[in-house]
Scaffold this active site. Structure first.
Site, mmCIF file in Angstrom:
data_model
loop_
_atom_site.group_PDB
_atom_site.id
_atom_site.type_symbol
_atom_site.label_atom_id
_atom_site.label_comp_id
_atom_site.label_asym_id
_atom_site.label_seq_id
_atom_site.Cartn_x
_atom_site.Cartn_y
_atom_site.Cartn_z
ATOM 1 N N GLU A 47 0.855 -1.196 0.000
ATOM 2 C CA GLU A 47 0.000 0.000 0.000
ATOM 3 C C GLU A 47 0.893 1.249 0.000
ATOM 4 O O GLU A 47 1.944 1.271 0.647
ATOM 5 C CB GLU A 47 -0.837 -0.013 1.294
ATOM 6 C CG GLU A 47 -1.661 1.246 1.540
ATOM 7 C CD GLU A 47 -2.222 1.313 2.976
ATOM 8 O OE1 GLU A 47 -1.533 0.888 3.929
ATOM 9 O OE2 GLU A 47 -3.362 1.799 3.108
ATOM 10 N N ASN A 111 -7.014 6.090 -1.872
ATOM 11 C CA ASN A 111 -5.928 5.169 -1.575
ATOM 12 C C ASN A 111 -6.143 3.980 -2.526
ATOM 13 O O ASN A 111 -7.088 3.206 -2.355
ATOM 14 C CB ASN A 111 -6.013 4.748 -0.100
ATOM 15 C CG ASN A 111 -4.804 3.951 0.340
ATOM 16 O OD1 ASN A 111 -4.116 3.355 -0.468
ATOM 17 N ND2 ASN A 111 -4.576 3.939 1.647
ATOM 18 N N LYS A 128 -9.392 1.803 -1.971
ATOM 19 C CA LYS A 128 -9.619 1.311 -0.602
ATOM 20 C C LYS A 128 -10.990 1.738 -0.075
ATOM 21 O O LYS A 128 -11.320 2.935 -0.063
ATOM 22 C CB LYS A 128 -8.513 1.857 0.299
ATOM 23 C CG LYS A 128 -8.491 1.329 1.722
ATOM 24 C CD LYS A 128 -7.259 1.878 2.450
ATOM 25 C CE LYS A 128 -7.065 1.338 3.836
ATOM 26 N NZ LYS A 128 -5.809 1.836 4.449
ATOM 27 N N GLU A 147 -5.942 8.861 7.864
ATOM 28 C CA GLU A 147 -6.410 8.494 6.513
ATOM 29 C C GLU A 147 -7.759 9.118 6.189
ATOM 30 O O GLU A 147 -8.024 9.479 5.044
ATOM 31 C CB GLU A 147 -6.492 6.971 6.378
ATOM 32 C CG GLU A 147 -5.149 6.320 6.139
ATOM 33 C CD GLU A 147 -5.302 4.904 5.636
ATOM 34 O OE1 GLU A 147 -5.791 4.691 4.527
ATOM 35 O OE2 GLU A 147 -4.918 3.989 6.388
ATOM 36 N N CYS A 173 -4.808 -2.920 2.846
ATOM 37 C CA CYS A 173 -4.519 -2.790 4.272
ATOM 38 C C CYS A 173 -5.716 -3.051 5.177
ATOM 39 O O CYS A 173 -6.091 -4.182 5.388
ATOM 40 C CB CYS A 173 -3.871 -1.440 4.567
ATOM 41 S SG CYS A 173 -3.089 -1.466 6.207
ATOM 42 N N ASN A 198 0.372 -0.962 5.465
ATOM 43 C CA ASN A 198 1.267 -0.162 6.326
ATOM 44 C C ASN A 198 0.648 -0.239 7.706
ATOM 45 O O ASN A 198 -0.314 0.486 8.007
ATOM 46 C CB ASN A 198 1.276 1.314 5.910
ATOM 47 C CG ASN A 198 2.051 1.594 4.645
ATOM 48 O OD1 ASN A 198 3.180 2.065 4.684
ATOM 49 N ND2 ASN A 198 1.433 1.331 3.505
HETATM 50 N N1 CDV Z 1 -2.939 1.526 6.548
HETATM 51 C C1 CDV Z 1 -3.873 0.942 7.310
HETATM 52 O O1 CDV Z 1 -4.989 0.736 6.869
HETATM 53 N N2 CDV Z 1 -3.512 0.573 8.562
HETATM 54 C C2 CDV Z 1 -4.413 0.027 9.536
HETATM 55 C C3 CDV Z 1 -3.997 0.417 10.921
HETATM 56 C C4 CDV Z 1 -4.174 1.849 11.167
HETATM 57 C C5 CDV Z 1 -4.730 -0.340 11.984
HETATM 58 C C6 CDV Z 1 -4.490 -1.485 9.454
HETATM 59 O O2 CDV Z 1 -5.614 -2.012 9.518
HETATM 60 O O3 CDV Z 1 -3.461 -2.157 9.384
#
Ligand code: CDV
Length: 315
Positions: A47, A111, A128, A147, A173, A198
């Site tokens: 990501e 995203n 996303k 975000e 993510c 991330n």
């Molecule tokens: N980049 C993300 O979506 N990170 C989230 C964190 C913030 C919990 C994740 O679900 O990994």
């Protein structure tokens, strides 16, 4: 019958604020070549792979903020990655921050991830859906995760794409933690889900209630469950290590439709892990225990799409 391909999860070490796009793209190309040498024909990058994870900061300067976004893809900086893919005949999945300019000149920010085929053509795009964190800085939180300040929820749903001999899906993510993500793709016959993440090693929202080991446990638990319950492969790539003072977990992996992790990154730097994938492997699961057509009871699932938050019965 089997449909075999070798896939790679290309984990990245940190990308710092000062790193240029060209420096980052050189790292991606090096990993693409490494994956190719290991026989891979599909590489999954993380990501927001092209930049540092900028949503950790409040950025009020519009020009500075727009500097983290790509207004077209490919562009001058990423074109060499597309050319390497075409030269090596290796497809890839890439996450990045996308800025879309509307006809009236207004801008929208997503995203985003794309799937690029072995001819270097964009075969699919995903934005996303589950945007975590907050729009405003949170007092007392170990670090910020903004975000919701910078991205709107994706408007493309969870599409799947026929590409590279399979039915391919993507998520990004936080999406990987939600069963709905996999099931919507599962209902379209997905065979391989690609995703990047991330994820700070210390859960910024847990208010000290979560033991450190649970971060990686929940990371893999979610993806292994999603893989098994939909009979699909999952290929997941982290951006890991100490990025701008915040430690991010690695754990990039390839997960079989049985739910087993079959390849796992060992470190927190740039690292390519590969696995031999048979796209037919999940068929027995989708035809037996998770035969949706035979066993799902949609008359009982209405709340899933009609109610967002939990509403317990009155006490
Ligand atoms: N980049 C993300 O979506 N990170 C989230 C964190 C913030 C919990 C994740 O679900 O990994």
């Amino acid at each position: 019958m089997s449909r075999q391909l070798t896939v790679a999860a290309a984990q990245m070490g940190p990308v710092q604020r000062a790193d240029t796009r060209s420096e980052v793209v050189d790292r991606l190309i090096a990993m693409l070549r490494q994956a190719h040498e290991a026989g891979a024909t599909l590489v999954v990058f993380p990501e927001l792979a092209l930049t540092t994870f900028f949503p950790r900061w409040v950025i009020d300067d519009a020009e500075e903020l727009d500097g983290y976004f790509e207004s077209e893809m490919p562009n001058n900086e990423t074109q060499p990655l597309f050319e390497a893919a075409r030269e090596l005949e290796v497809g890839f999945h890439l996450g990045y921050a996308e800025m879309q300019t509307e006809n009236d000149g207004s801008k929208r920010y997503f995203n985003t991830a794309i799937l690029v085929d072995r001819a270097g053509r964009i075969a699919g795009k995903y934005r996303k859906v589950h945007i975590p964190g907050h729009a405003e800085p949170q007092p007392g939180q170990v670090h910020q995760h903004l975000e919701k300040r910078y991205f709107e929820p994706g408007d493309l749903g969870f599409p799947v794409f026929r590409s590279m001999d399979g039915v391919m899906g993507m998520c990004i993510c936080n999406d990987r933690r939600w069963p709905e993500t996999y099931r919507v793709m599962g209902l379209q016959g997905v065979e391989l889900v690609m995703l990047g993440y991330n994820t700070p090693s210390a859960n910024p929202f847990a208010k000290g209630q979560e033991a450190p080991h649970l971060g990686m446990f929940h990371n893999h638990l979610s993806m292994q469950a999603g893989a098994y319950q939909n009979g699909t492969w999952v290929v997941a790539a982290a951006k890991a290590g100490m990025e701008e003072g915040i430690h991010h977990m690695g754990g990039s992996c390839v997960i079989a439709p049985t739910g087993e992790i079959v390849a796992l990154a060992q470190g927190e730097g740039d690292e390519v892990v590969t696995a031999q994938v048979d796209l037919e492997r999940g068929v027995y699961i989708r035809e037996t225990i998770f035969n949706f057509a035979a066993h799902r009871r949609i008359e009982h699932y209405g709340l899933i799409s009609s109610r967002t938050g939990a509403e317990p019965p009155p006490a």
